[in-house]
Design an enzyme around this catalytic site. Sequence first.
Site: not given
Lengths: 388, 134
Positions: A85, A208-209, A211, A330, A334
């Site tokens: 990342c 969670c960030s 997809i 977030k 991402h």
Amino acid sequence: MRSVSIIGAGLTTFGEHWEKSFRELIAEAGIQAIQDAGVSGGQIEAIYGGAMASGRFIGQEHIGALIADQLGLNPIPSVRLEAACASGGVALRNAYLAVASGMYDIVAVGGVEKMTEVSTEDAGFALGGAGDQETELFMGATFPALYALLARAHMEEFGTTEEQMAAVAVKNHKNAVNNPFAQYRREITIEDVMKSGYVASPLKLLDCSPITDGAAAVIIASSDVAKKVCENPVEILASEQASDSLALSKRKSLTELDATKVAVKQAYERTGLKAKDIDFAEVHDCFTINEILATEDLGFFKKGEGGKAVEKGKTALGGEIPVNTSGGLKAKGHPVGATGVAQAIEAYWQLRGAADKRQVKDAEYGLTHNVGGSGATAVVNIYRRLEK
Amino acid sequence: MTTGFPPLLWRRFPERYTLAGNKCETCGTSYFPARKVCPNCRRRGKLVDESMPRKGKIVSWTQCFVGPTGFEHETPYFVAIIELENKVRLLAQLVDSDEKKVKTGACVEKVFRKINDADKSGPIAYGYKFKIVG
């Protein structure tokens, strides 16, 4: 080492781009960046691209050559860098080093990921490559699980609460409302996060960030050249990187990311700045706990105080140190390989006074923090307005 | 998924079946999995084979409600970072344990279990998991 500045930026919207391919995304961001910089393609001497898992996501490798070709910039050298990342951050840093060294005057930097063309399970496996496959992912760990292990340790050592982690998501969603490039431009509440269901306890879905598909590009130049071609360039004062164990279980501590601490220490030493001099930061909130860890590890708050700080609004726009004015990973989204470059673009816009409703007043110094995996790579950059 | 590729599993039998690691005689640090170089001592290090202790305690834990390929049918399941009696830490699943007893500091012991059978046409992967004792 020569001074290096950003002279142009291009960003696609972040989200699910069913109608656009990987190469279209990178071309869109790249062409915008070149136009924004006001240079011609012929002036660009090299390309550094970041992409994490294009082979797993779309079956395409050899991304360096693909970018050069799609931007019509053959035959200049073009390379793809991968650090999970942090691929975008590492691409920017290596481009910075190439210009700082005197090798090139003007270089293009890109970051891209197309993540929605595979199933959620396959995306999870691709992203799992950021961790230690043989000893941790193999045993059933997932990325949310790795960050959940960090979150639990932080909660038990410092009394950080699930509501404080939720406050990170709430703040970043609020910031994203004012970012036309963000994936989720809507506010959420603490209750929404608390009710969103555990993915890996104590982390819930809205910790969670997402997809995301997207691409980001910047053009950087030696500051001497930048002053000639650009109205208000943004100088990269420092770009530092550090490494740590791939396996989370082998870290010295589960309540900090040592790579972040090492990289930022070097960045502060190189610039002579302290944490209190920084006016805003874009940090790697792949999971809400990581924004809390980052605001502590970067020196904005004492270890253990990050949860309370976000709860009290210290990291909100207008707070002590605005964090993730873009919406962060977030809420902005991402697309892993693009994230590090997109963070630099937010810093570039903030320091040029071009961040519109999310503008940090009188911002002089900005910081970006890009993490690979669960902290095996960290890149920290510090930027300022370049006075002509 | 490539984790079911036979040589990849076979190479890891000693590690995953018996917790075979190694130890640096120069600085006294144990390693699991075994390392080729001691990060503390580098070329001054002297690595010798060592089996890890079977017992340890939970350092941090999580309950996974979304499992990756090969673990979909096991959710929810527990994953923990465990510190063995020789201070070596590793990540493993917790099994055969009362949910109420899953907490930081709990004592655990190694058990031998099937890890997954992600690749239906390939071999089944076995290895270590841990259970709470006492």
